[in-house]
Design a protein around this motif. Structure first.
Motif, PDB file in Angstrom:
ATOM      1  N   LYS A  27      -0.391  11.156   5.239  1.00 47.65           N
ATOM      2  CA  LYS A  27      -0.361  12.554   5.681  1.00 47.65           C
ATOM      3  C   LYS A  27       1.061  13.096   5.644  1.00 47.65           C
ATOM      4  O   LYS A  27       1.322  14.179   5.119  1.00 47.65           O
ATOM      5  CB  LYS A  27      -0.883  12.632   7.131  1.00 47.65           C
ATOM      6  N   VAL A  28       1.998  12.330   6.177  1.00 44.92           N
ATOM      7  CA  VAL A  28       3.387  12.792   6.249  1.00 44.92           C
ATOM      8  C   VAL A  28       4.009  12.851   4.850  1.00 44.92           C
ATOM      9  O   VAL A  28       4.723  13.791   4.524  1.00 44.92           O
ATOM     10  CB  VAL A  28       4.226  11.905   7.206  1.00 44.92           C
ATOM     11  N   LEU A  29       3.707  11.877   4.007  1.00 50.04           N
ATOM     12  CA  LEU A  29       4.230  11.913   2.629  1.00 50.04           C
ATOM     13  C   LEU A  29       3.761  13.188   1.930  1.00 50.04           C
ATOM     14  O   LEU A  29       4.545  13.896   1.306  1.00 50.04           O
ATOM     15  CB  LEU A  29       3.754  10.699   1.830  1.00 50.04           C
ATOM     16  N   LYS A  30       2.480  13.503   2.052  1.00 48.37           N
ATOM     17  CA  LYS A  30       1.930  14.687   1.381  1.00 48.37           C
ATOM     18  C   LYS A  30       2.463  15.966   1.995  1.00 48.37           C
ATOM     19  O   LYS A  30       2.770  16.917   1.291  1.00 48.37           O
ATOM     20  CB  LYS A  30       0.403  14.661   1.413  1.00 48.37           C
TER      21      LYS A  30
ATOM     22  N   ASP B 268       0.379   3.095  10.745  1.00 46.99           N
ATOM     23  CA  ASP B 268      -0.928   3.670  10.421  1.00 46.99           C
ATOM     24  C   ASP B 268      -0.821   4.313   9.026  1.00 46.99           C
ATOM     25  O   ASP B 268      -0.157   5.335   8.857  1.00 46.99           O
ATOM     26  CB  ASP B 268      -1.274   4.713  11.494  1.00 46.99           C
ATOM     27  N   LEU B 269      -1.470   3.696   8.041  1.00 50.67           N
ATOM     28  CA  LEU B 269      -1.354   4.174   6.651  1.00 50.67           C
ATOM     29  C   LEU B 269      -1.849   5.611   6.481  1.00 50.67           C
ATOM     30  O   LEU B 269      -1.318   6.359   5.662  1.00 50.67           O
ATOM     31  CB  LEU B 269      -2.123   3.256   5.708  1.00 50.67           C
ATOM     32  N   THR B 270      -2.859   5.998   7.250  1.00 52.25           N
ATOM     33  CA  THR B 270      -3.372   7.368   7.152  1.00 52.25           C
ATOM     34  C   THR B 270      -2.282   8.353   7.558  1.00 52.25           C
ATOM     35  O   THR B 270      -2.091   9.391   6.917  1.00 52.25           O
ATOM     36  CB  THR B 270      -4.613   7.540   8.066  1.00 52.25           C
ATOM     37  N   GLU B 271      -1.537   8.004   8.618  1.00 53.93           N
ATOM     38  CA  GLU B 271      -0.433   8.867   9.068  1.00 53.93           C
ATOM     39  C   GLU B 271       0.683   8.907   8.021  1.00 53.93           C
ATOM     40  O   GLU B 271       1.258   9.951   7.747  1.00 53.93           O
ATOM     41  CB  GLU B 271       0.146   8.363  10.404  1.00 53.93           C
ATOM     42  N   VAL B 272       0.982   7.758   7.441  1.00 53.09           N
ATOM     43  CA  VAL B 272       2.030   7.690   6.415  1.00 53.09           C
ATOM     44  C   VAL B 272       1.655   8.610   5.253  1.00 53.09           C
ATOM     45  O   VAL B 272       2.462   9.430   4.803  1.00 53.09           O
ATOM     46  CB  VAL B 272       2.248   6.239   5.914  1.00 53.09           C
TER      47      VAL B 272
ATOM     48  N   GLU C  21       0.840  -1.218   0.000  1.00 55.84           N
ATOM     49  CA  GLU C  21       0.000   0.000   0.000  1.00 55.84           C
ATOM     50  C   GLU C  21       0.863   1.252   0.000  1.00 55.84           C
ATOM     51  O   GLU C  21       0.554   2.247  -0.673  1.00 55.84           O
ATOM     52  CB  GLU C  21      -0.916   0.016   1.240  1.00 55.84           C
ATOM     53  N   ILE C  22       1.952   1.197   0.750  1.00 57.13           N
ATOM     54  CA  ILE C  22       2.859   2.355   0.826  1.00 57.13           C
ATOM     55  C   ILE C  22       3.512   2.583  -0.539  1.00 57.13           C
ATOM     56  O   ILE C  22       3.678   3.715  -0.975  1.00 57.13           O
ATOM     57  CB  ILE C  22       3.899   2.163   1.949  1.00 57.13           C
TER      58      ILE C  22
ATOM     59  N   LEU D  47       6.056   3.594  14.298  1.00 59.52           N
ATOM     60  CA  LEU D  47       5.220   2.391  14.181  1.00 59.52           C
ATOM     61  C   LEU D  47       4.132   2.410  15.258  1.00 59.52           C
ATOM     62  O   LEU D  47       4.345   2.939  16.349  1.00 59.52           O
ATOM     63  CB  LEU D  47       6.083   1.133  14.374  1.00 59.52           C
ATOM     64  N   ILE D  48       2.982   1.824  14.956  1.00 62.91           N
ATOM     65  CA  ILE D  48       1.942   1.706  15.984  1.00 62.91           C
ATOM     66  C   ILE D  48       2.096   0.371  16.721  1.00 62.91           C
ATOM     67  O   ILE D  48       1.503   0.161  17.768  1.00 62.91           O
ATOM     68  CB  ILE D  48       0.508   1.856  15.405  1.00 62.91           C
TER      69      ILE D  48
END
Ligand code: SF4
Length: 121
Positions: free
Chosen positions: A107-110, A101-105, A28-29, A90-91
């Motif tokens: 957010k940080v990428l963007k 947490d993919l949502t956090e990933v 997904e990442i 990591l969670i």
């Protein structure tokens, strides 16, 4: 983060090359990375590989996903490098079957991409 029971990633030097089997969130990442303007994703076996990657790739920004200990070590290692560093903890940490947490990933990428493009103006 790799799901070692199903993972078909290929070991190469100090990294793993994901075959995108879909067995863990790394696939997904990778999709998020492709939708962005990041150059590469590295699945490293340990923090020491980071210095080698920095010298070879000379990135403008890095987003790391790691446990607090490794993330903190990476920040210290990179404090004198001319590179923007962000980190998603990591969670679920540990030596295997970790989680993020993919949502956090995302957010940080963007956020990092926006910050980079603002600096270039
Ligand atoms: S998605 Fe990639 S890293 Fe995750 S289990 Fe599959 S091959 Fe391994």
């Amino acid at each position: 983060m790799r799901n070692t029971t199903v993972c078909t990633a290929i070991e190469k030097d100090s990294c793993y090359i994901c075959t995108e089997c879909g067995g863990c969130k790394i696939s997904e990442i990778i999709k998020l990375i492709r939708e962005s303007n990041y150059r590469n994703l590295y699945i490293v076996k340990g923090g020491r590989a980071i210095g080698k990657i920095i010298r070879k790739q000379k990135p403008e920004a890095i987003v790391g996903i790691a446990c607090f200990f490794e993330g903190n070590q990476a920040f210290k290692m990179l404090e004198n490098e001319n590179v923007a560093v962000q980190f998603v903890p990591l969670i679920k940490d540990g030596c295997a079957v970790t989680d993020t947490d993919l949502t956090e990933v995302e957010k940080v990428l963007k956020y990092t991409i926006r910050s980079e493009s603002n600096q270039k103006r």
